[in-house]
Write a protein that holds these residues in place. Structure first.
Motif, mmCIF file in Angstrom:
data_model
loop_
_atom_site.group_PDB
_atom_site.id
_atom_site.type_symbol
_atom_site.label_atom_id
_atom_site.label_comp_id
_atom_site.label_asym_id
_atom_site.label_seq_id
_atom_site.Cartn_x
_atom_site.Cartn_y
_atom_site.Cartn_z
ATOM 1 N N GLU A 186 36.702 38.140 47.241
ATOM 2 C CA GLU A 186 35.737 37.809 46.186
ATOM 3 C C GLU A 186 36.442 37.311 44.932
ATOM 4 O O GLU A 186 35.941 36.409 44.255
ATOM 5 C CB GLU A 186 34.844 39.006 45.875
ATOM 6 N N CYS A 187 37.597 37.887 44.610
ATOM 7 C CA CYS A 187 38.369 37.412 43.454
ATOM 8 C C CYS A 187 38.816 35.965 43.664
ATOM 9 O O CYS A 187 38.775 35.157 42.729
ATOM 10 C CB CYS A 187 39.574 38.317 43.207
ATOM 11 N N ARG A 188 39.230 35.638 44.864
ATOM 12 C CA ARG A 188 39.635 34.252 45.158
ATOM 13 C C ARG A 188 38.453 33.292 44.985
ATOM 14 O O ARG A 188 38.610 32.181 44.475
ATOM 15 C CB ARG A 188 40.204 34.156 46.567
ATOM 16 N N LYS A 189 37.266 33.718 45.406
ATOM 17 C CA LYS A 189 36.077 32.877 45.227
ATOM 18 C C LYS A 189 35.785 32.669 43.740
ATOM 19 O O LYS A 189 35.428 31.558 43.317
ATOM 20 C CB LYS A 189 34.863 33.511 45.909
ATOM 21 N N GLN A 220 40.974 28.899 35.640
ATOM 22 C CA GLN A 220 42.138 29.162 34.792
ATOM 23 C C GLN A 220 42.434 30.663 34.675
ATOM 24 O O GLN A 220 43.321 31.065 33.949
ATOM 25 C CB GLN A 220 41.920 28.590 33.383
ATOM 26 N N GLY A 221 41.666 31.479 35.368
ATOM 27 C CA GLY A 221 41.817 32.926 35.280
ATOM 28 C C GLY A 221 40.773 33.528 34.360
ATOM 29 O O GLY A 221 40.126 32.827 33.584
ATOM 30 N N LEU A 222 40.604 34.833 34.464
ATOM 31 C CA LEU A 222 39.641 35.552 33.622
ATOM 32 C C LEU A 222 40.231 35.722 32.225
ATOM 33 O O LEU A 222 41.327 36.259 32.077
ATOM 34 C CB LEU A 222 39.326 36.921 34.244
ATOM 35 N N LYS A 228 43.828 49.932 47.953
ATOM 36 C CA LYS A 228 42.888 50.890 48.543
ATOM 37 C C LYS A 228 41.522 50.283 48.824
ATOM 38 O O LYS A 228 40.802 50.761 49.697
ATOM 39 C CB LYS A 228 42.754 52.121 47.646
ATOM 40 N N GLY A 229 41.149 49.271 48.077
ATOM 41 C CA GLY A 229 39.839 48.656 48.263
ATOM 42 C C GLY A 229 39.772 47.697 49.433
ATOM 43 O O GLY A 229 38.684 47.389 49.918
ATOM 44 N N GLY A 230 40.924 47.213 49.873
ATOM 45 C CA GLY A 230 40.953 46.332 51.031
ATOM 46 C C GLY A 230 40.756 44.864 50.694
ATOM 47 O O GLY A 230 40.580 44.483 49.532
ATOM 48 N N PRO A 231 40.766 44.029 51.713
ATOM 49 C CA PRO A 231 40.767 42.577 51.530
ATOM 50 C C PRO A 231 39.474 41.989 50.971
ATOM 51 O O PRO A 231 39.475 40.869 50.468
ATOM 52 C CB PRO A 231 41.041 42.042 52.943
ATOM 53 N N GLU A 232 38.371 42.722 51.026
ATOM 54 C CA GLU A 232 37.107 42.188 50.517
ATOM 55 C C GLU A 232 37.160 41.920 49.016
ATOM 56 O O GLU A 232 36.588 40.945 48.522
ATOM 57 C CB GLU A 232 35.945 43.147 50.820
ATOM 58 N N ILE A 233 37.863 42.787 48.285
ATOM 59 C CA ILE A 233 37.979 42.604 46.835
ATOM 60 C C ILE A 233 38.747 41.319 46.545
ATOM 61 O O ILE A 233 38.315 40.487 45.750
ATOM 62 C CB ILE A 233 38.650 43.820 46.163
ATOM 63 N N ASN A 282 44.911 41.609 35.873
ATOM 64 C CA ASN A 282 45.577 40.509 35.179
ATOM 65 C C ASN A 282 44.655 39.299 35.307
ATOM 66 O O ASN A 282 43.716 39.293 36.099
ATOM 67 C CB ASN A 282 46.993 40.259 35.720
ATOM 68 N N SER A 283 44.901 38.275 34.524
ATOM 69 C CA SER A 283 43.963 37.150 34.456
ATOM 70 C C SER A 283 43.820 36.398 35.779
ATOM 71 O O SER A 283 42.803 35.756 36.013
ATOM 72 C CB SER A 283 44.355 36.189 33.335
ATOM 73 N N SER A 284 44.805 36.505 36.659
ATOM 74 C CA SER A 284 44.723 35.794 37.940
ATOM 75 C C SER A 284 43.656 36.384 38.855
ATOM 76 O O SER A 284 43.177 35.707 39.761
ATOM 77 C CB SER A 284 46.069 35.823 38.659
ATOM 78 N N LEU A 285 43.301 37.647 38.644
ATOM 79 C CA LEU A 285 42.353 38.390 39.489
ATOM 80 C C LEU A 285 42.865 38.582 40.919
ATOM 81 O O LEU A 285 42.104 38.964 41.798
ATOM 82 C CB LEU A 285 40.974 37.714 39.539
#
Length: 171
Positions: A49-52, A60-62, A41-46, A25-28
């Motif tokens: 990076e999305c928050r960054k 404004q989101g992707l 399943k990917g864990g907190p690293e994903i 979703n656009s929020s990432l």
């Protein structure tokens, strides 16, 4: 070089490829369906990076149809390429946005040097895109893309989706 297209029925989070595409979703910041499964399943690293990305490049989101990469965290891939599919509308043709999800994800894969990419059936879940139409758009976009990716794997969650993509690919 022409891209090799394969179909698999299964779980996209288990695919051993260079990059897994997330129907985000656009929020990432995670969600349901494929997006939620990849984040869980990917864990907190994903998510980190999305928050960054949200704090810097995409406050404004992707935008719909665009794509961006992050680490794959604990997944058996190197990267996750996030793309935001359009919500299906019976009153407005948004097929160009759905096609852009595939071509832009492949362009990001090229930038990363990815040789193999696994895609879900973008927009066919909560965004209600009819599966047969989505399959035609996805396959056409991948076939026409100018990409160095050698293998595109469509990972379909159930037998019905697999059958629809198989018919579109081989029918």
């Amino acid at each position: 070089m022409r891209v090799r297209i394969n179909l698999v029925q299964g779980d996209i989070t288990e695919q051993r490829v260079d990059a897994i595409v997330n129907a985000a979703n656009s929020s990432l910041l995670g969600g349901g369906g494929v997006d939620g499964a990849i984040h869980r399943k990917g864990g907190p690293e994903i998510l980190a990076e999305c928050r960054k990305l949200r704090a810097s490049t995409y406050p404004q989101g992707l935008p719909t149809g665009q794509a961006v990469a992050t680490t794959a965290g604990l997944l058996p891939a190197r990267w996750v390429i996030h793309t935001v599919g359009p919500v299906h509308s019976p009153d407005e043709d948004r097929s160009h946005l759905l096609a852009a999800c595939y071509t832009n994800a492949l362009a990001v894969a090229d930038e990363l040097g990815a040789a193999s990419v696994a895609f879900p059936a973008v927009s066919t879940g909560i965004f209600c895109w009819p599966m047969a139409d989505a399959a035609e758009i996805a396959l056409t976009a991948v076939r026409q893309a100018a990409t160095r990716v050698a293998e595109v794997r469509f990972v379909l969650f159930d037998a019905r989706a697999y059958a629809v993509f198989d018919s579109a690919l081989n029918g």
